[in-house]
Design an enzyme around this catalytic site. Structure first.
Site, short mmCIF file in Angstrom:
data_model
loop_
_atom_site.label_atom_id
_atom_site.label_comp_id
_atom_site.label_asym_id
_atom_site.label_seq_id
_atom_site.Cartn_x
_atom_site.Cartn_y
_atom_site.Cartn_z
N HIS A 382 15.26 -1.62 7.44
CA HIS A 382 14.67 -1.98 6.30
C HIS A 382 14.54 -0.83 5.21
O HIS A 382 14.22 -0.96 3.99
CB HIS A 382 13.29 -2.73 6.53
CG HIS A 382 12.85 -3.79 5.40
ND1 HIS A 382 13.49 -3.69 4.25
CD2 HIS A 382 11.94 -4.85 5.38
CE1 HIS A 382 13.04 -4.88 3.52
NE2 HIS A 382 12.19 -5.49 4.41
N ASP A 386 17.58 -4.53 2.04
CA ASP A 386 16.25 -5.15 1.77
C ASP A 386 16.57 -6.62 2.49
O ASP A 386 17.90 -6.96 2.83
CB ASP A 386 16.51 -5.41 0.15
CG ASP A 386 16.14 -3.85 -0.42
OD1 ASP A 386 15.32 -3.15 0.20
OD2 ASP A 386 16.44 -3.64 -1.75
#
Length: 411
Positions: A382, A386
């Site tokens: 992450h 995204d």
């Protein structure tokens, strides 16, 4: 005369290995280039060939020992097994010459012939413990008559007729108070490396997994229709991995961050796709790489994967075939997995998990029907990817598999 066998160069940055198994016993005939031992590295098993024809002589290390590149591990004697079963004393002389050419082990004290345990080197003491040989009954061939590890092993392999050598202690499973048994087995070097790298991935990446499901109806129909012609033309079976790799290549082109990686404070984007495919090997999971998958057809992908699978089982995968990789596909469905959260293979930023195909009820045009469905899982870093990009990537895979025509017209 004896020929030394040393640990070969194992690849860039690899300086040591574990001797996994001796493939030849002392006294057995060997031919040049015939494997005599198997080494376990961080990635694959490597066979050590005999450099000459002859007879397997002394083995300088035991199974499970760690060895450095260039280290002496065995001697090959001249002759044949039937005519030159080399006496232990002759073998020990050759080994002693090899030992004298090398610096003594740190902290090793000289010992006299028939020395005691306190005067033995650490490796010799270990050999005494493993074989049960009484060092006082062994003639030392080392400096100042020191009893060496090779002397102990030679005595174990060639016990004197008049002396009854103690048998090695059997590694019996430990018993608990209730009579239940436990067995402790040392982790292989490959398993240790896998464990370390997976834990590093958890500690470093901000890992998250997103899921989707895919209707396999059309891909299964295409496979059933063309599998015989495909195998006849390309000499390889048509599986599902070819479709998924092609779909992943297209999705990675549309969402380049999934094919990227973080190096320091920079993001490295790539215009090529090297797909790591997780395959099962006897000693654990290995991940060879399909290079430049963006240039391969479905047939080329299936041929490459099939070759990897065969060589993973016989341990002949090469080091270079395990390096690199920009994205990984792991197919747990072949083992019956319904759903999982795969772990990223560093320094990659994402891994796609495939699972088993089940008939499940779905709603199509207002009707509940049974369809062959598969869960997809994308684990990703992450820090770089995204949630929107991860979902977009999975939807692209889903669309391509549910409508394989997209793979042909590049949609």
């Amino acid at each position: 005369m004896a020929t030394e066998v040393t640990v070969p160069t194992l690849g860039e940055s690899i300086t040591e290995a574990t001797l996994g198994q001796w493939l030849k016993k002392p006294g057995e005939a060997v031919k040049a280039d015939e494997p005599i031992a198997s080494l376990e590295t961080d990635k694959v098993a490597v066979d050590v060939p005999s450099p000459v024809d002859g007879v397997m002589g002394e083995q300088a290390v035991a199974e499970g020992d760690t060895v450095l590149v260039g280290a002496l591990i065995a001697l090959i004697q001249e002759g044949s097994a039937s005519t030159s079963a080399t006496p232990a004393a002759e073998n020990k002389t050759a080994v002693a010459q090899a030992e004298k050419a090398a610096p003594p082990e740190p902290g090793a004290a000289p010992a006299t012939s028939g020395g005691n345990n306190d005067a033995l080197s650490p490796s010799a003491r270990r050999a005494v413990q493993e074989t049960g040989i009484d060092p006082s009954t062994v003639d030392g061939s080392g400096r100042d008559g020191r009893v060496t590890k090779m002397d102990v092993q030679a005595a174990a392999a060639n016990p004197a007729p008049s002396v009854s050598a103690p048998a090695p202690a059997a590694a019996a499973p430990a018993s608990t108070a209730n009579g239940r048994k436990e067995e402790r087995v040392r982790m292989t070097r490959l398993r240790q490396t896998v464990a370390r790298r997976l834990k590093e991935a958890q500690n470093t990446a901000a890992m998250l997994t997103t899921f989707n499901d895919v209707d396999m109806t059309n891909v299964m129909a295409a496979r059933a229709k063309y599998k015989d012609l495909f195998e006849k033309k390309h000499d390889v079976r048509l599986g599902f991995m070819g479709f998924f790799v092609k779909a992943a290549v297209q999705a990675l082109r549309d969402v380049p961050s999934v094919n990227a990686s973080i190096e320091g404070d920079e993001i490295v984007y790539r215009d090529y796709v090297d797909v790591s495919v997780a395959v099962s090997a006897p000693n654990g999971l290995v991940v060879p790489v399909i290079r430049d998958a963006q240039h391969l057809s479905v047939a080329g992908i299936e041929k490459t994967i099939g070759d990897f699978g065969k060589r993973a089982k016989d341990g002949s995968l090469k080091m270079d075939e395990m390096k690199g990789g920009t994205f990984t596909i792991s197919n747990g469905g072949v083992f019956g997995s319904l759903m999982s959260t795969p772990i990223i293979n560093p320094p990659q930023s994402a891994v796609l998990g495939l699972h088993r195909i089940d008939q499940r009820p779905v709603v199509l045009d207002g009707q509940i029907v049974a369809r062959p469905m598969m869960y997809l899982a994308l684990s990703y870093d992450h820090r770089l990817i995204d949630g929107r990009e991860a979902v977009t990537f999975l939807v692209a895979i889903k669309n391509a598999i549910e409508d394989p025509t997209r793979l042909l017209i590049d949609l």
